[in-house]
Design an enzyme around this catalytic site. Sequence first.
Site, PDB file in Angstrom:
ATOM      1  N   LYS A  66       8.057  23.371 -12.977  1.00 56.09           N
ATOM      2  CA  LYS A  66       7.907  21.886 -12.640  1.00 56.09           C
ATOM      3  C   LYS A  66       7.133  21.922 -10.897  1.00 56.09           C
ATOM      4  O   LYS A  66       5.690  21.608 -10.723  1.00 56.09           O
ATOM      5  CB  LYS A  66       8.209  20.802 -13.563  1.00 56.09           C
ATOM      6  N   LYS A  91       2.788  11.331 -10.793  1.00 56.59           N
ATOM      7  CA  LYS A  91       2.294  11.092 -11.731  1.00 56.59           C
ATOM      8  C   LYS A  91       2.466   9.835 -11.688  1.00 56.59           C
ATOM      9  O   LYS A  91       3.711   9.636 -12.512  1.00 56.59           O
ATOM     10  CB  LYS A  91       1.826  11.700 -12.926  1.00 56.59           C
ATOM     11  N   ARG A 125      -1.926  23.011 -13.169  1.00 54.34           N
ATOM     12  CA  ARG A 125      -1.161  21.983 -13.692  1.00 54.34           C
ATOM     13  C   ARG A 125      -1.396  21.660 -15.107  1.00 54.34           C
ATOM     14  O   ARG A 125      -0.621  21.600 -16.025  1.00 54.34           O
ATOM     15  CB  ARG A 125      -1.497  20.358 -12.928  1.00 54.34           C
ATOM     16  N   ASN A 133       0.524  20.876 -19.761  1.00 55.66           N
ATOM     17  CA  ASN A 133      -0.405  20.110 -21.007  1.00 55.66           C
ATOM     18  C   ASN A 133      -0.527  20.839 -22.425  1.00 55.66           C
ATOM     19  O   ASN A 133      -0.682  20.124 -23.492  1.00 55.66           O
ATOM     20  CB  ASN A 133      -1.613  19.343 -20.750  1.00 55.66           C
ATOM     21  N   ARG A 153       0.411  -1.645   0.125  1.00 56.03           N
ATOM     22  CA  ARG A 153      -0.018   0.008  -0.177  1.00 56.03           C
ATOM     23  C   ARG A 153       0.861   1.430   0.343  1.00 56.03           C
ATOM     24  O   ARG A 153       0.253   2.282   0.516  1.00 56.03           O
ATOM     25  CB  ARG A 153      -0.936  -0.119   1.026  1.00 56.03           C
ATOM     26  N   HIS A 180      -0.383  19.201 -25.912  1.00 56.49           N
ATOM     27  CA  HIS A 180      -0.262  17.745 -25.765  1.00 56.49           C
ATOM     28  C   HIS A 180      -1.795  17.893 -25.822  1.00 56.49           C
ATOM     29  O   HIS A 180      -1.876  17.038 -26.552  1.00 56.49           O
ATOM     30  CB  HIS A 180      -0.226  17.570 -23.695  1.00 56.49           C
ATOM     31  N   HIS A 198       7.192  10.509 -28.221  1.00 58.22           N
ATOM     32  CA  HIS A 198       6.210  11.581 -27.697  1.00 58.22           C
ATOM     33  C   HIS A 198       6.722  13.320 -27.170  1.00 58.22           C
ATOM     34  O   HIS A 198       5.258  14.004 -28.186  1.00 58.22           O
ATOM     35  CB  HIS A 198       5.930  11.680 -25.913  1.00 58.22           C
ATOM     36  N   GLU A 240      10.188  19.661 -24.384  1.00 55.65           N
ATOM     37  CA  GLU A 240       9.183  20.296 -23.473  1.00 55.65           C
ATOM     38  C   GLU A 240      10.007  20.855 -22.327  1.00 55.65           C
ATOM     39  O   GLU A 240       9.219  21.729 -21.924  1.00 55.65           O
ATOM     40  CB  GLU A 240       9.389  18.460 -22.143  1.00 55.65           C
TER      41      GLU A 240
HETATM   42  N1  NAD Z   1       4.886  10.812 -14.720  1.00 57.82           N
HETATM   43  C1  NAD Z   1       4.516  11.720 -15.276  1.00 57.82           C
HETATM   44  O1  NAD Z   1       4.038  12.799 -15.228  1.00 57.82           O
HETATM   45  C2  NAD Z   1       5.113  12.155 -16.771  1.00 57.82           C
HETATM   46  C3  NAD Z   1       5.785  13.191 -17.334  1.00 57.82           C
HETATM   47  C4  NAD Z   1       5.685  12.618 -18.879  1.00 57.82           C
HETATM   48  C5  NAD Z   1       6.154  12.056 -19.991  1.00 57.82           C
HETATM   49  N2  NAD Z   1       5.920  10.431 -19.112  1.00 57.82           N
HETATM   50  C6  NAD Z   1       6.123   9.101 -19.694  1.00 57.82           C
HETATM   51  O2  NAD Z   1       7.450   9.071 -19.649  1.00 57.82           O
HETATM   52  C7  NAD Z   1       7.530   8.587 -20.926  1.00 57.82           C
HETATM   53  C8  NAD Z   1       8.425   8.866 -21.712  1.00 57.82           C
HETATM   54  O3  NAD Z   1       9.509   8.877 -21.044  1.00 57.82           O
HETATM   55  P1  NAD Z   1      11.021   8.679 -22.136  1.00 57.82           P
HETATM   56  O4  NAD Z   1      10.879   9.837 -23.233  1.00 57.82           O
HETATM   57  O5  NAD Z   1      12.372   9.188 -20.603  1.00 57.82           O
HETATM   58  O6  NAD Z   1      10.941   7.521 -22.337  1.00 57.82           O
HETATM   59  P2  NAD Z   1      11.661   5.849 -21.833  1.00 57.82           P
HETATM   60  O7  NAD Z   1      11.852   5.602 -20.841  1.00 57.82           O
HETATM   61  O8  NAD Z   1      11.220   4.796 -23.328  1.00 57.82           O
HETATM   62  O9  NAD Z   1      13.945   6.410 -22.770  1.00 57.82           O
HETATM   63  C9  NAD Z   1      13.363   6.383 -23.718  1.00 57.82           C
HETATM   64  C10 NAD Z   1      14.673   5.118 -24.121  1.00 57.82           C
HETATM   65  O10 NAD Z   1      15.448   5.638 -23.765  1.00 57.82           O
HETATM   66  C11 NAD Z   1      16.552   4.743 -23.078  1.00 57.82           C
HETATM   67  N3  NAD Z   1      17.292   5.484 -22.399  1.00 57.82           N
HETATM   68  C12 NAD Z   1      17.025   6.141 -20.858  1.00 57.82           C
HETATM   69  N4  NAD Z   1      18.270   7.155 -19.930  1.00 57.82           N
HETATM   70  C13 NAD Z   1      19.077   6.852 -21.236  1.00 57.82           C
HETATM   71  C14 NAD Z   1      20.456   6.947 -20.766  1.00 57.82           C
HETATM   72  N5  NAD Z   1      20.949   7.932 -20.300  1.00 57.82           N
HETATM   73  N6  NAD Z   1      21.878   6.562 -21.783  1.00 57.82           N
HETATM   74  C15 NAD Z   1      20.541   5.808 -22.058  1.00 57.82           C
HETATM   75  N7  NAD Z   1      19.690   5.369 -23.677  1.00 57.82           N
HETATM   76  C16 NAD Z   1      18.600   5.723 -22.389  1.00 57.82           C
HETATM   77  C17 NAD Z   1      15.320   4.011 -22.726  1.00 57.82           C
HETATM   78  O11 NAD Z   1      15.506   2.977 -22.360  1.00 57.82           O
HETATM   79  C18 NAD Z   1      14.317   4.416 -24.530  1.00 57.82           C
HETATM   80  O12 NAD Z   1      14.932   3.635 -24.468  1.00 57.82           O
HETATM   81  C19 NAD Z   1       6.752   8.034 -21.880  1.00 57.82           C
HETATM   82  O13 NAD Z   1       5.762   6.534 -20.798  1.00 57.82           O
HETATM   83  C20 NAD Z   1       5.235   8.842 -20.586  1.00 57.82           C
HETATM   84  O14 NAD Z   1       3.921   8.764 -20.720  1.00 57.82           O
HETATM   85  C21 NAD Z   1       5.924  10.909 -17.332  1.00 57.82           C
HETATM   86 ZN    ZN Z   2       4.608  15.586 -22.372  1.00 56.73          ZN
END
Ligand code: NAD
Ligand code: ZN
Length: 366
Positions: free
Chosen positions: A227, A143, A241, A245, A121, A248, A265, A185
């Site tokens: 942020k 989130k 917040r 977006n 939990r 987005h 993204h 971003e």
């Molecule tokens: N929680 C939130 O507020 C929030 C906000 C924005 C995005 N997100 C989520 O984040 C995700 C996207 O995140 P992302 O763009 O980081 O993608 P990701 O986590 O898939 O990373 C992108 C790629 O880079 C690789 N990678 C990561 N760090 C690396 C490094 N230092 N060196 C080499 N390779 C590396 C990963 O293995 C992956 O293949 C989505 O699922 C999205 O929904 C969440």
């Molecule tokens: Zn985003």
Amino acid sequence: MKTLTVALGDRSYPIRVGAGALDALPEALSRLEAKGSVAVCTDSNVGPLYAQRVNELIADAGLRPVTCVMHAGEANKRLARIDEFCGQFLAEGLDRSSIVVALGGGVVGDVAGFAAACYMRGVRFVQIPTTIVAQVDSSVGGKTGVNHPLGKNTIGAFHQPSEVIIDLTLLDTLPDRELKAGLAEVIKHGVIADEALFAYMETHRDAILSKDLEALIYPIERSCEIKAEVVAADEREQGLRANLNYGHTFGHGIEAVSDYTRFLHGEAVALGMHAAGALAQELGLVDTAFVERQQACIEAYGLPTSWSELPVDATLEAMRRDKKARAGTLKFIVADRMGHVTHRTDITEEQARAALSALCREPAGA
Ligand SMILES: NC(=O)c1ccc[n+]([C@@H]2O[C@H](COP(=O)([O-])OP(=O)(O)OC[C@H]3O[C@@H](n4cnc5c(N)ncnc54)[C@H](O)[C@@H]3O)[C@@H](O)[C@H]2O)c1
Ligand SMILES: [Zn+2]
């Protein structure tokens, strides 16, 4: 190293930003009075690069690291991973006082954070983001969650981390395309909240794209600050917040109609910001100069502002289906000047269609 704070009363937490910030991990674990085992959740790309170093730092703090690895990629951000991670936590004897470390991009952060929210939990977790997206966006704000085949990010929880450690040297191995997508971003943060940040992105492009650590510190720190302020003022996205977006509403629609495969993204957000710019101009909120300035900056980072095959109707439909469309009303975040945005819920279908149409052209120079 600089320390920022996300001010959420007794759930406030520090964000440590800097080149080499990772060295602060043992101190963070001791501040959190961690005991026994610490789970390090990572993915199949990041684990081989950085897990050993993180494990050593955990051992330095007198704790036992347990590495949990998921396959990299958005397609693996599924409920099954929560089951797997929690299974490993149980097998390794993690209890309510244990700590989970999320080492990776936004996918790992969202999945590991949600596993931490669910396990017993709720146990504490520390974010060590390794992509720009994760460093400037997903690691801050609490989130967490996974995708369902019927909708992205539809299963999740608000669960704030106890600490965020942003080490810029971890970006060294990040692929270029991921770097650029993440910078969308940062540009967004400039447009919504800080003209000076936007101007910095305009003038420091070469240094930023070459991952010059000195040049990266300010935009990453400033993004986290923006942020953190927004999250502190509106943790559960009741109002302010939603500004985050920007780009987005259109972007999510574009991701959906392109099956989440054509664009990263951040690339979809770049397209979405250009559409939002066109919409703001149509509404008379900004002039052509604003739209052109935003477009030039996005394109300077190798990000798209056009997609000649964009299916306008299908994108509009996907935007309506997006979970952020409350009671059928789409909420658009539009700029009224550089560094400031406002919300609009009165956008007609024709106006949204016209904004999307601004993307339907061949890229410049094609
Ligand atoms: N929680 C939130 O507020 C929030 C906000 C924005 C995005 N997100 C989520 O984040 C995700 C996207 O995140 P992302 O763009 O980081 O993608 P990701 O986590 O898939 O990373 C992108 C790629 O880079 C690789 N990678 C990561 N760090 C690396 C490094 N230092 N060196 C080499 N390779 C590396 C990963 O293995 C992956 O293949 C989505 O699922 C999205 O929904 C969440
Ligand atoms: Zn985003």
